[in-house]
Motif scaffolding. Structure first.
Motif, PDB file in Angstrom:
ATOM      1  N   LEU A 104     129.872   3.974   8.753  1.00  0.00           N
ATOM      2  CA  LEU A 104     128.766   3.245   8.129  1.00  0.00           C
ATOM      3  C   LEU A 104     128.969   3.075   6.629  1.00  0.00           C
ATOM      4  N   MET A 105     129.543   4.065   5.972  1.00  0.00           N
ATOM      5  CA  MET A 105     129.831   3.917   4.538  1.00  0.00           C
ATOM      6  C   MET A 105     130.856   2.805   4.322  1.00  0.00           C
ATOM      7  N   ARG A 106     131.856   2.739   5.180  1.00  0.00           N
ATOM      8  CA  ARG A 106     132.852   1.673   5.072  1.00  0.00           C
ATOM      9  C   ARG A 106     132.207   0.306   5.314  1.00  0.00           C
ATOM     10  N   ARG A 107     131.371   0.219   6.352  1.00  0.00           N
ATOM     11  CA  ARG A 107     130.731  -1.056   6.684  1.00  0.00           C
ATOM     12  C   ARG A 107     129.722  -1.457   5.610  1.00  0.00           C
ATOM     13  N   ALA A 108     129.060  -0.473   4.999  1.00  0.00           N
ATOM     14  CA  ALA A 108     128.123  -0.772   3.913  1.00  0.00           C
ATOM     15  C   ALA A 108     128.855  -1.406   2.737  1.00  0.00           C
ATOM     16  N   GLY A 109     130.065  -0.889   2.447  1.00  0.00           N
ATOM     17  CA  GLY A 109     130.862  -1.482   1.378  1.00  0.00           C
ATOM     18  C   GLY A 109     131.272  -2.902   1.690  1.00  0.00           C
ATOM     19  N   GLU A 110     131.501  -3.183   2.967  1.00  0.00           N
ATOM     20  CA  GLU A 110     131.918  -4.526   3.369  1.00  0.00           C
ATOM     21  C   GLU A 110     130.759  -5.523   3.368  1.00  0.00           C
ATOM     22  N   GLY A 112     127.592  -5.048   1.866  1.00  0.00           N
ATOM     23  CA  GLY A 112     126.646  -4.996   0.754  1.00  0.00           C
ATOM     24  C   GLY A 112     125.356  -4.266   1.066  1.00  0.00           C
ATOM     25  N   TRP A 113     125.357  -3.430   2.100  1.00  0.00           N
ATOM     26  CA  TRP A 113     124.170  -2.632   2.405  1.00  0.00           C
ATOM     27  C   TRP A 113     123.951  -1.591   1.313  1.00  0.00           C
ATOM     28  N   ARG A 114     122.697  -1.363   0.968  1.00  0.00           N
ATOM     29  CA  ARG A 114     122.348  -0.386  -0.057  1.00  0.00           C
ATOM     30  C   ARG A 114     122.198   0.999   0.585  1.00  0.00           C
ATOM     31  N   VAL A 115     122.794   2.016  -0.038  1.00  0.00           N
ATOM     32  CA  VAL A 115     122.852   3.362   0.539  1.00  0.00           C
ATOM     33  C   VAL A 115     122.144   4.372  -0.368  1.00  0.00           C
ATOM     34  N   PHE A 116     121.330   5.252   0.245  1.00  0.00           N
ATOM     35  CA  PHE A 116     120.724   6.373  -0.482  1.00  0.00           C
ATOM     36  C   PHE A 116     121.216   7.663   0.160  1.00  0.00           C
ATOM     37  N   LEU A 117     121.661   8.611  -0.686  1.00  0.00           N
ATOM     38  CA  LEU A 117     122.155   9.911  -0.231  1.00  0.00           C
ATOM     39  C   LEU A 117     121.150  10.990  -0.615  1.00  0.00           C
ATOM     40  N   LEU A 118     120.693  11.765   0.367  1.00  0.00           N
ATOM     41  CA  LEU A 118     119.705  12.818   0.118  1.00  0.00           C
ATOM     42  C   LEU A 118     120.193  14.122   0.732  1.00  0.00           C
ATOM     43  N   LYS A 127     129.009  14.462  -6.105  1.00  0.00           N
ATOM     44  CA  LYS A 127     130.432  14.274  -5.826  1.00  0.00           C
ATOM     45  C   LYS A 127     130.644  13.340  -4.637  1.00  0.00           C
ATOM     46  N   VAL A 128     129.729  13.406  -3.647  1.00  0.00           N
ATOM     47  CA  VAL A 128     129.799  12.462  -2.519  1.00  0.00           C
ATOM     48  C   VAL A 128     129.649  11.034  -3.034  1.00  0.00           C
ATOM     49  N   ALA A 129     128.663  10.827  -3.906  1.00  0.00           N
ATOM     50  CA  ALA A 129     128.438   9.500  -4.482  1.00  0.00           C
ATOM     51  C   ALA A 129     129.685   9.021  -5.231  1.00  0.00           C
ATOM     52  N   GLU A 130     130.263   9.889  -6.039  1.00  0.00           N
ATOM     53  CA  GLU A 130     131.454   9.541  -6.825  1.00  0.00           C
ATOM     54  C   GLU A 130     132.644   9.233  -5.910  1.00  0.00           C
ATOM     55  N   THR A 131     132.817  10.066  -4.882  1.00  0.00           N
ATOM     56  CA  THR A 131     133.947   9.902  -3.955  1.00  0.00           C
ATOM     57  C   THR A 131     133.901   8.561  -3.237  1.00  0.00           C
ATOM     58  N   TYR A 132     132.716   8.181  -2.749  1.00  0.00           N
ATOM     59  CA  TYR A 132     132.626   6.951  -1.959  1.00  0.00           C
ATOM     60  C   TYR A 132     132.566   5.693  -2.821  1.00  0.00           C
ATOM     61  N   GLN A 133     132.079   5.808  -4.032  1.00  0.00           N
ATOM     62  CA  GLN A 133     132.156   4.653  -4.927  1.00  0.00           C
ATOM     63  C   GLN A 133     133.602   4.346  -5.285  1.00  0.00           C
ATOM     64  N   ARG A 134     134.409   5.399  -5.384  1.00  0.00           N
ATOM     65  CA  ARG A 134     135.834   5.208  -5.661  1.00  0.00           C
ATOM     66  C   ARG A 134     136.559   4.685  -4.409  1.00  0.00           C
ATOM     67  N   LEU A 139     130.768  -0.708  -2.586  1.00  0.00           N
ATOM     68  CA  LEU A 139     129.619   0.027  -2.055  1.00  0.00           C
ATOM     69  C   LEU A 139     128.479   0.041  -3.073  1.00  0.00           C
ATOM     70  N   VAL A 140     127.265  -0.273  -2.603  1.00  0.00           N
ATOM     71  CA  VAL A 140     126.082  -0.271  -3.467  1.00  0.00           C
ATOM     72  C   VAL A 140     125.286   1.005  -3.194  1.00  0.00           C
ATOM     73  N   LEU A 141     125.283   1.909  -4.163  1.00  0.00           N
ATOM     74  CA  LEU A 141     124.499   3.137  -4.026  1.00  0.00           C
ATOM     75  C   LEU A 141     123.121   2.907  -4.655  1.00  0.00           C
ATOM     76  N   ALA A 142     122.093   2.933  -3.806  1.00  0.00           N
ATOM     77  CA  ALA A 142     120.728   2.724  -4.283  1.00  0.00           C
ATOM     78  C   ALA A 142     120.197   3.966  -4.986  1.00  0.00           C
ATOM     79  N   GLY A 143     120.804   5.123  -4.728  1.00  0.00           N
ATOM     80  CA  GLY A 143     120.387   6.359  -5.366  1.00  0.00           C
ATOM     81  C   GLY A 143     120.865   7.578  -4.607  1.00  0.00           C
ATOM     82  N   TRP A 144     120.715   8.738  -5.230  1.00  0.00           N
ATOM     83  CA  TRP A 144     121.013  10.003  -4.547  1.00  0.00           C
ATOM     84  C   TRP A 144     120.177  11.100  -5.175  1.00  0.00           C
ATOM     85  N   ARG A 145     119.962  12.169  -4.385  1.00  0.00           N
ATOM     86  CA  ARG A 145     119.127  13.284  -4.824  1.00  0.00           C
ATOM     87  C   ARG A 145     119.492  14.525  -4.035  1.00  0.00           C
ATOM     88  N   ASN A 146     119.357  15.703  -4.660  1.00  0.00           N
ATOM     89  CA  ASN A 146     119.616  16.941  -3.927  1.00  0.00           C
ATOM     90  C   ASN A 146     118.538  17.179  -2.864  1.00  0.00           C
TER      91      ASN A 146
END
Length: 257
Positions: A104-110, A112-118, A127-134, A139-146
């Protein structure tokens, strides 16, 4: 295909296993269903069931209700697939949460789906956000939070933050049954087209926890590899709590006869 026919087809693909519903879908069929959810724009909740989840649901009617009301339920664990076959309700294949997350992360990058990591600790989710943006530059990260908060007020603030992000996909890496309860309580309010609990997937994604070799995954021994990594932490789960799965299987087999 209209929504009524789609709903009928989805119901025909769903089986009941030890009190929990499971969708009899391959990985590709699962991805196709999720793509339809996102296109609809309406909120849908996903869950995977494994040995541990089936045991917990057998003891917790509320957790079982939340699972059975999810729009999509996959089997993550070869013992669950084997049990389905022995009970005469053969599932097509295991759809592992960690593999679905990656797809799903790969398909989101393809797409343009917006992704939130919680979930997880701040340094892990960051680090997950950084890893997948690279890994997937588009990939569009809409946000992340612990995954730590106190009380209902802060929990509601987390839900509002996710709603305001306008994400298409929400991945929740907090423990069961807390993640199922959070999604069951707030999914309609957050209006996320597809929300998925991912357990310890964030730790695997950044290499903090090493995944079992493919031959162990296919042999149903991934749990044992996980135990070898953290024996003190995982002993009770695998060798005490999850042993109730055998009894659940025996009872269901007896009912079938």
């Amino acid at each position: 295909m209209n929504e009524r026919i789609a709903a009928k087809d989805a119901a025909q693909e769903r089986i009941t296993l030890m009190g929990c519903d499971v969708d009899n879908l391959s990985m590709e069929e699962t991805l196709g269903r999720i793509e339809g959810f996102i296109a609809s724009g309406r909120p849908h909740q996903h869950v995977v069931v494994n040995v541990d989840k089936l045991v917990k649901a057998s003891r917790d009617p509320e957790l079982r209700r939340i699972i059975n009301e999810c729009a999509l339920i996959n089997a993550d664990g070869m013992p669950v697939v084997w049990a389905s076959r022995l009970l005469g309700k053969p599932l097509k294949e295991r759809v592992a949460g960690v593999d679905l997350f990656e797809a799903l992360m790969r398909r989101a990058g393809e797409k343009g789906w917006r992704v939130f990591l919680l979930g997880a600790k701040e340094e892990v989710v960051g680090k997950v956000a950084e890893t997948y943006q690279r890994k997937y530059p588009r990939l569009v990260l809409a946000g992340w939070r612990n995954g730590y908060w106190k009380g209902e007020h802060e929990e509601a603030e987390v839900a509002r933050q996710i709603r305001d992000s306008r994400a298409d996909l929400l991945f929740v890496a907090i423990s069961s049954p807390k993640k199922e309860q959070f999604l069951g309580k707030y999914q309609a309010e957050m209006k996320i087209p597809f929300a998925m609990g991912v357990g310890g997937t964030f730790d695997v994604a950044i290499g903090k926890v090493k995944r079992a070799p493919v031959w162990m995954q296919k042999s149903g021994l991934e749990w044992f590899y996980r135990f070898l990594q953290e024996p003190r932490r995982m002993f009770r789960r695998y060798f005490i709590d999850d042993m109730a799965f055998v009894w659940l299987f025996i009872k269901e087999a007896a009912r079938g006869r």
